[in-house]
Design a protein around this motif. Structure first.
Motif, PDB file in Angstrom:
ATOM      1  N   VAL A 104     -25.080 -31.462  10.839  1.00  0.00           N
ATOM      2  CA  VAL A 104     -24.648 -31.701  12.213  1.00  0.00           C
ATOM      3  C   VAL A 104     -25.526 -32.817  12.771  1.00  0.00           C
ATOM      4  CG1 VAL A 104     -24.279 -30.697  14.492  1.00  0.00           C
ATOM      5  CG2 VAL A 104     -23.986 -29.283  12.431  1.00  0.00           C
ATOM      6  N   LYS A 143     -17.254 -25.933  11.484  1.00  0.00           N
ATOM      7  CA  LYS A 143     -17.090 -26.592  12.782  1.00  0.00           C
ATOM      8  C   LYS A 143     -15.643 -27.035  12.907  1.00  0.00           C
ATOM      9  CE  LYS A 143     -18.877 -30.075  15.938  1.00  0.00           C
ATOM     10  NZ  LYS A 143     -19.820 -31.204  16.146  1.00  0.00           N
ATOM     11  N   ARG A 201     -15.833 -26.091  18.338  1.00  0.00           N
ATOM     12  CA  ARG A 201     -16.573 -24.842  18.271  1.00  0.00           C
ATOM     13  C   ARG A 201     -17.024 -24.558  16.844  1.00  0.00           C
ATOM     14  NH1 ARG A 201     -16.460 -21.421  22.581  1.00  0.00           N
ATOM     15  NH2 ARG A 201     -16.815 -19.583  21.280  1.00  0.00           N
ATOM     16  N   TYR A 202     -18.094 -23.761  16.757  1.00  0.00           N
ATOM     17  CA  TYR A 202     -18.593 -23.321  15.461  1.00  0.00           C
ATOM     18  C   TYR A 202     -18.079 -21.919  15.173  1.00  0.00           C
ATOM     19  CZ  TYR A 202     -21.683 -27.313  15.591  1.00  0.00           C
ATOM     20  OH  TYR A 202     -22.174 -28.598  15.641  1.00  0.00           O
ATOM     21  N   SER A 214     -17.526 -16.890  17.001  1.00  0.00           N
ATOM     22  CA  SER A 214     -17.556 -18.315  17.310  1.00  0.00           C
ATOM     23  C   SER A 214     -18.403 -18.561  18.549  1.00  0.00           C
ATOM     24  CB  SER A 214     -16.143 -18.866  17.519  1.00  0.00           C
ATOM     25  OG  SER A 214     -15.577 -18.373  18.721  1.00  0.00           O
ATOM     26  N   SER A 250     -22.326 -23.569  19.956  1.00  0.00           N
ATOM     27  CA  SER A 250     -23.383 -24.096  19.110  1.00  0.00           C
ATOM     28  C   SER A 250     -23.752 -23.059  18.068  1.00  0.00           C
ATOM     29  CB  SER A 250     -24.617 -24.462  19.942  1.00  0.00           C
ATOM     30  OG  SER A 250     -25.242 -23.296  20.436  1.00  0.00           O
TER      31      SER A 250
END
Length: 289
Positions: free
Chosen positions: A104, A155, A161-162, A181, A184
């Protein structure tokens, strides 16, 4: 296997995207064995998660986990097939297993299993250089008599969203794939989770790929004593998954599938059991943009 599909909230498809998921998986090419047991490894390599930082003389960095409680190692490659292993383990003292890494920005985000041979649980770590990682932060705490393992980070390119997926079960009568979810990776610690899939026989090792409006969820199953890999698809990352036609997409002792897209090609890595020997194999499929 009786599979139960559960539903949750998810983003709506963007304008112009497909309103139905893909119904088949990609035509994978022939297998190549890429990792075998060597050096410090007390067990055979079992999984391989790949990122593309382009540092240290190698384009691709891989993080692999060993079978059983053997630990986690690193490897490097320029062609995604020939891998050079780090001669020393990354983690190997606390039942570490099954690393999954996202890059990331310039930060390596790792999740992995801890205490695999007992009441396994899942932690996260971060690193700026991909070599030295922070102390673990518990994402899924241990539960007496239950297994929490096989973590995957994803991601979502649509929402940003993760999503975090993992297997939870008792390895005997109940298996489920759970999902949570957050905005971060750090926020995943306190976000609630939902059951995505459940079954009364082996169902584990979730891994998610997004391509052209479809989410591809790979899972491993044990059918007749033989490991296989099934794929399900949906237009949402956290609900409404249905099996593709042609399952299993990999059979004959093939499981723990990791999916990556690099330069318009799908690359998959998976564990392969031949007799009583585990190896990691690679296959690829050209994608039509």
């Amino acid at each position: 296997m009786t599979l139960v599909l559960l539903c949750g909230a998810g983003p709506r498809p963007a304008s112009g995207e497909s309103l139905s998921p893909g119904t088949t998986y990609f035509p994978l090419g022939p297998p190549t064995t890429v990792l075998v047991q060597s050096g410090w490894e007390t067990d055979a390599p079992h999984t391989l998660s790949v990122v593309e930082p382009g540092r240290g003389g190698y384009r691709y960095w891989g993080y692999y986990g060993l079978q059983e409680c053997g630990g986690i190692g690193r490897a490097w490659s320029n062609d995604l097939v020939t891998w050079v292993k780090d001669p020393v383990p990354l983690f190997h003292e606390h039942g570490e297993r099954w690393p999954f890494v996202l890059l990331v920005g310039d930060e390596f985000q790792m999740v992995h299993t801890m205490n695999y041979c007992h009441d396994s649980y899942i932690v996260s770590r971060t690193s700026r250089d991909g070599l030295r990682f922070t102390d673990p932060v518990t994402l899924v705490p241990p539960e007496k008599g239950w297994r929490n393992q096989n973590p995957t980070l994803f991601k979502d390119p649509r929402s940003g969203r993760y999503y975090f997926y993992w297997y939870r079960g008792d390895d005997t009568t109940y298996w489920e794939i759970r999902v949570k979810s957050a905005k971060s990776v750090r926020d995943l610690v306190n976000s609630p989770s939902e059951v995505l899939l459940s079954a009364n026989s082996t169902l584990a090792a979730p891994n998610v790929l997004y391509y052209r409006g479809t989410y591809y969820l790979a899972v491993e199953v044990l059918r007749g004593g033989v490991w296989e890999t099934n794929v399900l698809t949906s237009i949402f990352p956290d609900r409404d998954f249905r099996e593709v036609s042609g399952n299993p997409v990999l059979g004959d002792g093939s499981a723990c599938l990791f999916q990556h897209i690099f330069q318009g090609t799908l690359h998959v890595y998976y564990c392969k059991l031949t007799g009583d020997v585990w190896t990691v194999e690679h296959r690829a499929a050209a994608l039509h943009e």
